[in-house]
Scaffold this motif. Structure first.
Motif, mmCIF file in Angstrom:
data_model
loop_
_atom_site.group_PDB
_atom_site.id
_atom_site.type_symbol
_atom_site.label_atom_id
_atom_site.label_comp_id
_atom_site.label_asym_id
_atom_site.label_seq_id
_atom_site.Cartn_x
_atom_site.Cartn_y
_atom_site.Cartn_z
ATOM 1 N N LYS A 89 0.820 -1.215 0.000
ATOM 2 C CA LYS A 89 0.000 0.000 0.000
ATOM 3 C C LYS A 89 0.848 1.256 0.000
ATOM 4 O O LYS A 89 0.329 2.363 0.008
ATOM 5 C CB LYS A 89 -0.918 0.021 1.230
ATOM 6 N N ARG A 105 0.340 2.172 -5.196
ATOM 7 C CA ARG A 105 -0.547 1.041 -5.472
ATOM 8 C C ARG A 105 0.088 0.145 -6.523
ATOM 9 O O ARG A 105 0.947 0.580 -7.294
ATOM 10 C CB ARG A 105 -1.907 1.527 -5.939
ATOM 11 N N TRP A 106 -0.372 -1.089 -6.546
ATOM 12 C CA TRP A 106 0.197 -2.045 -7.496
ATOM 13 C C TRP A 106 -0.233 -1.681 -8.903
ATOM 14 O O TRP A 106 -1.400 -1.386 -9.159
ATOM 15 C CB TRP A 106 -0.244 -3.470 -7.155
ATOM 16 N N LEU A 119 4.903 -0.807 -8.783
ATOM 17 C CA LEU A 119 4.136 0.078 -7.902
ATOM 18 C C LEU A 119 4.179 1.482 -8.488
ATOM 19 O O LEU A 119 5.202 1.905 -9.028
ATOM 20 C CB LEU A 119 4.726 0.085 -6.492
#
Length: 199
Positions: A89, A105-106, A119
């Motif tokens: 995260k 975020r991915w 990310l």
């Protein structure tokens, strides 16, 4: 005569129908298209990283200082056999000390038998400055510590130089307000009470 009356009624009905538009109906006026600014400054860097299946990791930093001179967009990724950062995260960046934790975020891409584990997020320009100025810089993503080599930090310094050059360009000034004319200005028309003078 009857034909004229029918024509007038039909035209009135058409006028009423065309003038009436239901609430929420889309206007027929042409609207401006949404204008997206593409990044005006970017650094797309690769550096050696042994845990990657291909031996490298990528770092992309892009910015649009004309719109936002405080933050840049960052994408960090590497090829792997399986995704390790899906649950991440955020990323913690380090210079000599802990620089800060930033929400990421991915943004990876899965392919047959492999994945580009990535990310993405936003990083403040101030944090990026501290990162490239430090003798050692790294980041931690879900417990995986990645060192940023000196060559990569040098490329990021070049990015910041170009970013600052655009961010500090003088922007067009607001137009000068129109000067109000005085009552006795030579081009002011005579008052209505005055009688016109012959030429």
């Amino acid at each position: 005569m009857m034909r004229l009356v029918r024509t007038l009624i039909a035209m009135t009905a058409l006028f009423c129908l065309s003038a009436h538009r239901p609430v929420g109906a889309r206007s027929s006026a042409i609207e401006d298209e949404r204008f997206e600014l593409f990044p005006s400054v970017e650094a797309r860097l690769n550096f050696d990283y042994a845990p990657s299946t291909l031996g490298w990791a990528g770092l992309d930093v892009t910015g649009t200082p004309e719109r936002d001179d405080l933050r840049v967009d960052v994408l960090i990724g590497l090829p792997r056999d399986r995704a390790e950062w899906v649950e991440c995260k955020g990323i913690t960046f380090y210079d000599e000390d802990k620089l800060g934790h930033f929400v990421f975020r991915w943004a990876g891409v899965s392919r047959e038998g492999s994945v580009y584990d990535a990310l993405t997020g936003r990083l403040s320009v101030e944090a990026l400055r501290r990162l490239v100025a430090a003798p050692d810089a790294s980041f931690d993503a879900c417990g995986e510590r990645v060192e940023l080599p000196p060559e990569t930090r040098q490329e990021l310094r070049t990015f910041l130089r170009d970013f600052d050059a655009i961010a500090t360009e003088p922007s067009p000034s607001a137009p000068t307000p129109r000067r109000e004319l005085s009552d006795d200005h030579e081009f002011m028309p005579p008052a209505f009470s005055e009688a016109p003078t012959p030429a």
